[in-house]
Design an enzyme around this catalytic site. Structure first.
Site, PDB file in Angstrom:
ATOM      1  N   GLU A 284      39.203  55.313  -2.383  1.00  0.00           N
ATOM      2  CA  GLU A 284      41.268  55.307  -2.344  1.00  0.00           C
ATOM      3  C   GLU A 284      41.611  55.410  -3.415  1.00  0.00           C
ATOM      4  O   GLU A 284      42.161  55.249  -4.065  1.00  0.00           O
ATOM      5  CB  GLU A 284      41.629  54.338  -1.634  1.00  0.00           C
TER       6      GLU A 284
ATOM      7  N   GLU B 188      36.959  52.930   6.234  1.00  0.00           N
ATOM      8  CA  GLU B 188      37.473  51.500   6.360  1.00  0.00           C
ATOM      9  C   GLU B 188      38.464  51.766   7.895  1.00  0.00           C
ATOM     10  O   GLU B 188      39.312  53.136   7.680  1.00  0.00           O
ATOM     11  CB  GLU B 188      38.199  51.157   5.137  1.00  0.00           C
TER      12      GLU B 188
HETATM   13  O1  IFM Z   1      42.593  45.534   1.414  1.00  0.00           O
HETATM   14  C1  IFM Z   1      42.798  47.099   1.869  1.00  0.00           C
HETATM   15  C2  IFM Z   1      41.570  47.388   0.406  1.00  0.00           C
HETATM   16  O2  IFM Z   1      41.449  47.157  -0.624  1.00  0.00           O
HETATM   17  C3  IFM Z   1      41.278  48.764   1.037  1.00  0.00           C
HETATM   18  N1  IFM Z   1      41.875  50.442   1.566  1.00  0.00           N
HETATM   19  C4  IFM Z   1      42.615  49.772   2.214  1.00  0.00           C
HETATM   20  C5  IFM Z   1      42.583  47.810   3.361  1.00  0.00           C
HETATM   21  C6  IFM Z   1      44.096  47.268   3.778  1.00  0.00           C
HETATM   22  O3  IFM Z   1      44.784  47.153   2.950  1.00  0.00           O
END
Ligand code: IFM
Length: 466
Positions: free
Chosen positions: A163, A373
């Site tokens: 990210e 994710e």
């Molecule tokens: O916890 C975070 C993660 O570190 C990166 N992506 C989003 C998740 C939820 O906010």
């Protein structure tokens, strides 16, 4: 959901990140990352929390891996802490590297595929200038080379960044993530240097890894819809969010260029000053997979009276400051149910995203997608035994898995799903207040208790083998 079939090689995984779970922040040679420093700033983190202990995974790693096996995970996405491996931006730290080597061995012994990410935001604090400094990208390549040398005989799937939008725009302009700056010009510089770090990292990994190893990146995506599809202003607002949050990172990697409309939107931020000859060729070196992080969609307007405002929380964190471009953008509520982060629950956004990414980026490059994710924070209430019957999270995961299945049915080449997160953990600026885990963590005792969602996920995975 258990009735839907996925390809037998589909990876069923869970994800975490080093600073969010490891703790042991100053043990065995680890030194401050920018997050350790940021957490000390009064008011930066809800409750004044930090990652000093977190889930204490550093000391409980073997039993956490055993838990993964009980759930039936086939893959585990974790991140390597640069600050543990190369503390203070000085010598590499054998004890830090050894932790990840033991983790990889433990995973392999239990038949779980290691899926490391090299950078999930915990930059060594000692690196001068952080991501505004071009040199940080070259340091990242050195670190990538060292990790490939240490783990490349056993790890076959490598992710450079997690990210980068968060570690640039949210961190250097939004002020909500370390280092907590609020200067959009710094954010643009950081964004480019992260893209460059990815490219240099790919080069370093390719040079050091054995044949057959795969290298990719993970981006977070915002599916922005115009609040009023008939309004040209709202459509343009959606284009701008898509440009800055998605295409700013996709296009350099896949097309070797920044999108022309984004360059125009942020012409005032001086991005050009940071792009050296040859950078885009480095950044666009072919990769082997794209990691897709998806949590929610947003409805946006460019009109001051474009709709009821989404809650302040929904405007923050995942969405950051949308007004970095030259025009004003607002997030509006469209009445969808929300998670405890106030993020809209919109599974169809994931289906649309995966189909689009496949058609516009994955397929032309001949590479697959992995959902690296997806998950939700909910207001979990443990019973007297610590068990959390998190029906809301079960529904969220089920609906999003259905969306993945639908996207595959429409032709998207999606080969895995990693739920966020294995454990409740340190949710950055929200501290320990928000719980994303499928396994509950009691922060007093550090005891782990699988929630209903972990049992559900275990059943979904097991059903694939029948
Ligand atoms: O916890 C975070 C993660 O570190 C990166 N992506 C989003 C998740 C939820 O906010």
């Amino acid at each position: 959901m258990t009735a839907r079939r996925f390809n037998k090689d589909f990876i069923w995984g869970a994800a975490t990140a080093a600073y969010q779970i490891e703790g042991a922040a100053h043990e065995d040679g680890r030194r401050d990352s920018i997050w350790d420093v940021f957490c000390r700033q009064p008011g930066a983190i809800v409750g004044g929390d930090d990652g000093a202990v977190a889930c204490d995974h550093y000391h409980r790693m073997p039993s956490d891996v055993a838990l993964m096996e009980e759930i039936g995970l086939r893959g585990y996405r974790f991140s390597i802490s640069w600050s543990r491996v190369r503390p203070d931006d000085a010598d590499f730290n054998p004890a830090g590297i050894d932790f990840y080597s033991r983790l990889v061995d433990e995973l392999l012994e239990r038949g779980i595929r290691p899926w490391p990410t090299l950078y999930h935001w915990d930059l060594p604090a000692a690196i001068p200038g952080g991501w505004t400094n071009r040199d940080t990208a070259y340091r990242f390549a050195e670190y990538a080379d060292r990790m490939a040398f240490a783990l490349g005989d056993r790890v076959h799937d490598w992710t450079t960044l997690n990210e980068p939008w968060c570690s640039s725009f949210l961190s250097y302009a939004g002020g909500e993530h370390a280092p907590g700056h609020t200067d959009p010009r710094e954010a643009a510089a950081a964004g480019h240097h992260l893209n460059l770090a990815h490219g240099l990292g790919v080069q370093a990994l390719r040079a050091a890894l054995p044949d057959g190893s795969r290298v990719g990146t993970t981006l977070n995506f915002t599916v922005a819809d115009p609040s009023d599809p008939e309004s040209a202003t709202d459509r343009d607002a959606a284009r701008r969010i898509d440009g800055l949050q998605n295409r700013f990172f996709l296009d350099p990697v896949f097309r070797g260029e920044y999108p022309a409309d984004v360059l125009e939107d942020i012409a005032h931020l001086g991005l050009d000053e940071h792009i050296a000859d040859g950078d885009l060729a480095v950044i666009s070196a072919p990769i082997d997979f794209l990691g897709v992080n998806y949590y929610n969609g947003v409805a946006v307007t460019g009109r001051p009276d474009g709709g009821p405002a989404a809650s302040p929380e929904a405007n923050g964190m995942r969405t950051g400051n949308p007004n970095i471009g030259s025009e004003w953008v607002e997030f509006v509520s469209r009445g969808l149910p929300r998670t405890d982060m106030e993020w809209e629950i919109q599974p169809d956004g994931l289906r649309r995203l995966l189909v689009r990414l496949h058609e516009e980026y994955g397929a032309p490059a001949g590479i697959p997608l992995y959902v690296t994710e997806n998950g939700c924070a909910m207001q979990d209430v443990p019973d007297a035994d610590g068990f959390v019957d998190d029906r809301g999270r079960v529904d969220y995961v089920r609906q999003h898995l259905e969306a993945v299945h639908d996207a595959i049915a429409e032709g998207a080449d999606v080969r895995g799903y990693f739920v966020w997160s294995l454990l409740d953990n340190f949710e950055w600026a929200w501290g320990y207040e928000k719980r994303f885990g499928i396994v509950a963590v009691d922060y007093e005792t550090l005891e782990r208790t699988p929630k209903a969602s972990a049992l559900y996920y275990r059943d979904v995975i097991a059903a694939q083998d029948r």
